[in-house]
Design an enzyme around this catalytic site. Structure first.
Site, PDB file in Angstrom:
ATOM      1  N   LYS A  44       0.828  -1.206   0.000  1.00 43.62           N
ATOM      2  CA  LYS A  44       0.000   0.000   0.000  1.00 43.62           C
ATOM      3  C   LYS A  44       0.868   1.264   0.000  1.00 43.62           C
ATOM      4  CE  LYS A  44      -3.810  -2.462   2.139  1.00 43.62           C
ATOM      5  NZ  LYS A  44      -4.464  -2.895   3.380  1.00 43.62           N
ATOM      6  N   GLN A  85      -4.870  -1.242   9.578  1.00 39.07           N
ATOM      7  CA  GLN A  85      -4.702  -2.581   9.023  1.00 39.07           C
ATOM      8  C   GLN A  85      -5.235  -3.634   9.989  1.00 39.07           C
ATOM      9  OE1 GLN A  85      -3.412  -3.412   5.871  1.00 39.07           O
ATOM     10  NE2 GLN A  85      -4.213  -5.409   6.450  1.00 39.07           N
ATOM     11  N   ASP A  98     -10.678   2.777   3.817  1.00 38.50           N
ATOM     12  CA  ASP A  98     -11.090   1.391   3.577  1.00 38.50           C
ATOM     13  C   ASP A  98     -12.579   1.259   3.240  1.00 38.50           C
ATOM     14  OD1 ASP A  98      -9.178  -0.644   3.551  1.00 38.50           O
ATOM     15  OD2 ASP A  98      -8.916  -0.586   5.714  1.00 38.50           O
TER      16      ASP A  98
END
Length: 283
Positions: A54, A98, A121
């Site tokens: 990422k 995460q 997200d």
């Protein structure tokens, strides 16, 4: 029939190129550089790999990016304080926490603490609710990427039967809603469903359950578009999806490979979500 492969790597590269072009324009015209902050708690090996990917993608498209890496012993209050600091930082447009988090941390509370407008997200309850209501919302990255893959192969969901196998909050449920918004007739399957009969009706099949080759190729409707979100490592080390790939390829019109199908799209759409957050913040 031999299915055409849907090349997720190539589509993701196109998405990143589009984002990079827009970032260049945003910097030149409005002086804004999108910023993505990633929070990775502890030393989960898979999380480390994901976060590295990422960060690399963020730098490639011209974002500012930061990784915050507290020890796995961090308290929930301390992690919430970190999220609040990032919420208030004007240079940060997207925040990604995460998963998984250590067992002593309430992941739902941490996700809910992220400002909805910085939720890269697409997991925040506000964004999930707005998706359900058909309102503008940051969308969960994996199903958002699946929709782009369908678009790339010219598959318009309108009027088609779409079957989603799996009902997770991260993929299955938002995927069903996105397909519904595009006027598909949607069925969501789970462990109590009669999978062979449901799959056999699918013009569009999306499978996201994490069970190696659960969906058999013989179940696939001839000409179906098959999107396999699963990635599982077998005892011999081979990576396989949730769909029996070889047999499904003989019946489907299009199919995603594993790896190289949906996976690259998830990170690309994370970048897109962060870019859109920066665009909104600068208005």
């Amino acid at each position: 029939m031999t299915a055409q492969l849907i090349d997720g790597k190539a589509v993701a590269a196109r998405v990143r190129a589009e984002i990079k072009e827009e970032v260049t324009r945003l910097k030149a015209e409005r002086g804004i550089t999108p910023g993505l902050a990633v929070v990775r708690v502890g030393e989960d090996p898979a999380s480390k790999i994901y976060v590295t990917g990422k960060k690399k993608a963020a730098e490639e498209v011209g974002f500012n990016s930061w990784e915050h890496h507290p020890d796995e012993t961090i308290t929930q209050d301390a992690l919430l304080a970190l999220v609040h600091r990032l919420n208030e930082d004007p240079a940060v447009h997207g925040i990604l926490v995460q998963l998984p988090l250590p067992k002593h941390i309430d992941a739902d509370a941490i996700i809910a603490a992220v400002k909805p407008e910085k939720d890269a997200d697409g997991f925040h309850p506000m964004n999930a609710g707005n998706l359900l209501l058909g309102r503008p919302a940051t969308r969960a990255c994996t199903p958002y990427g699946v929709m782009r893959l369908l678009e790339e192969v010219g598959c318009n969901p309108a009027g088609k039967r779409a079957v989603v196998v799996g009902r997770s909050n991260i993929v299955g449920k938002p995927q069903a809603l996105m397909l519904l918004q595009k006027d598909a007739t949607v069925t969501v399957c789970h462990r109590k469903s009669d999978l062979p009969s449901e799959v056999a009706q699918a013009d569009i099949l999306v499978v996201a359950v994490g069970v190696p080759e659960l969906v058999k190729g013989a179940w696939i409707k001839p000409g179906a578009v098959v999107i396999d979100v699963g990635m599982n490592r077998k005892a011999d080390g081979k990576l396989v999806g949730d769909v029996e790939f070889a047999a499904a390829s003989e019946r489907a019109s299009f199919i995603t490979p594993v790896p190289g199908g949906v996976g690259p799209m998830t990170i690309a759409m994370l970048m897109k979500n962060t870019l859109e957050a920066a665009q909104r913040a600068g208005k």
